[in-house]
Design an enzyme around this catalytic site. Structure first.
Site, short mmCIF file in Angstrom:
data_model
loop_
_atom_site.label_atom_id
_atom_site.label_comp_id
_atom_site.label_asym_id
_atom_site.label_seq_id
_atom_site.Cartn_x
_atom_site.Cartn_y
_atom_site.Cartn_z
N ASP A 25 41.11 44.96 32.92
CA ASP A 25 40.68 43.83 32.09
C ASP A 25 39.59 43.01 32.78
OD1 ASP A 25 42.15 42.77 34.13
OD2 ASP A 25 43.55 41.64 32.89
N GLU A 26 38.86 43.63 33.68
CA GLU A 26 37.86 42.91 34.46
C GLU A 26 36.46 43.48 34.25
OE1 GLU A 26 37.46 41.19 39.05
OE2 GLU A 26 39.12 42.48 38.45
#
Length: 302
Positions: free
Chosen positions: A221-222
């Site tokens: 999620d980065e």
């Protein structure tokens, strides 16, 4: 194995050489060096004459034709190396140094598929179509959910931009962007909604960052961005653009999506010296990201 562009024709070495440029050549010089009307692909070589990669002429023209005059001028001064989506690694020096002077014999066999030429086969060699190689490289180095470059591309581009910042004595910034509570999105709404969320975030970030900033999916999620010529007093600008990107990302979708916020960590180096490394710049940005998460998320630290 040798790589060559798909416009296969009998040509002199002199004509072929016009498609070969140094990786450090700025784009304004590239377009004055080659015939844009007849050259579809540009071979990019390093100082030793070894092939680094291939850039499509159409992409060069697209970058130099952006509507924003500031970005257009910035692109014109950037080296063509900055446009390499993938770096090639050939097996032998002989292949690399002789690539630009390659000629095709008359008695060769063509290998085709529905998309066109795949390869040329001769008695002693195989010449592979760039279109075929490009598709394979794209799949390996592009995140399949967002369409952004992946971590491997980010690491390579950071090393290149870091070295260039040292040579030119300019600033460089890394911004790490974490989607807050993304696991909850996947758990409550399903992975299809999670993928759509990542896609919308990627589109929003791309739209609001400068065209020459490097944006990648860093993992999970980065996201991560490389902002060139961005000093300590300017780092707030890409942060505001990223925050604007997340606000606009979900504005036009008709799908019911959860509210999404971002935690952002940014670090910049202004005084470039050899005592620092690209990985240390990422570590500094990661420390700032950790502080943003510890401060309640949905904020930025720099």
């Amino acid at each position: 194995m040798k790589y060559h562009h798909t416009h296969i024709q009998k040509s002199t070495v002199e004509t072929t050489q016009k498609c070969v440029v140094s990786s450090s050549m700025p784009l304004w010089e590239v377009i004055s060096f080659i015939d844009l009307n007849t050259t579809a692909y540009i071979l990019v070589v390093d100082d030793a004459g070894k092939l680094e990669g291939i850039v499509e002429t159409e992409e060069v023209l697209r970058r130099l034709g952006v509507w924003n005059s500031v970005e257009r001028n910035r692109w014109s001064e950037m080296p063509i190396q900055s446009m390499l989506k993938w770096k090639l690694s050939l097996n032998s020096d002989r292949e690399q140094t002789q690539l630009a002077a390659a000629k095709f014999p008359e008695d060769c066999m063509t290998v085709t598929n529905h998309a066109g030429l795949v390869a040329l086969v001769t008695d002693d060699d195989v010449y592979v179509s760039w279109e075929t190689v490009k598709n394979s490289l794209s799949q390996a180095l592009t995140d399949h959910v967002t369409g952004l470059p992946n971590r491997a591309v980010f690491d390579r581009r950071l090393s290149e931009e870091y070295a260039r910042a040292q040579r030119d004595n300019t600033s460089l910034a890394v911004v790490l962007i974490d989607v807050d509570h993304f696991k909850t999105v996947n758990d409550q709404y399903g992975h299809s909604v999670g993928d759509l969320t990542l896609q919308l975030i990627a589109e929003g970030l791309q739209k609001h960052l400068r065209s020459y900033d490097v944006l990648a999916r860093y993992g999970g999620d980065e996201f991560a961005a490389i902002c060139t010529a961005c000093g300590p007093d300017e780092i707030e600008i890409p942060i505001r653009r990223i925050q604007a990107g997340i606000r606009s990302a979900f504005a036009k979708t008709s799908v019911a999506l959860p509210e999404i916020t971002l935690s952002i960590g940014a670090a910049t180096i202004h005084k470039m010296d050899e005592s620092h490394t690209p990985s240390e710049l990422v570590e500094l940005a990661d420390m700032c990201l950790y502080r943003a998460k510890g401060n309640g998320r949905a904020c930025a630290f720099k």
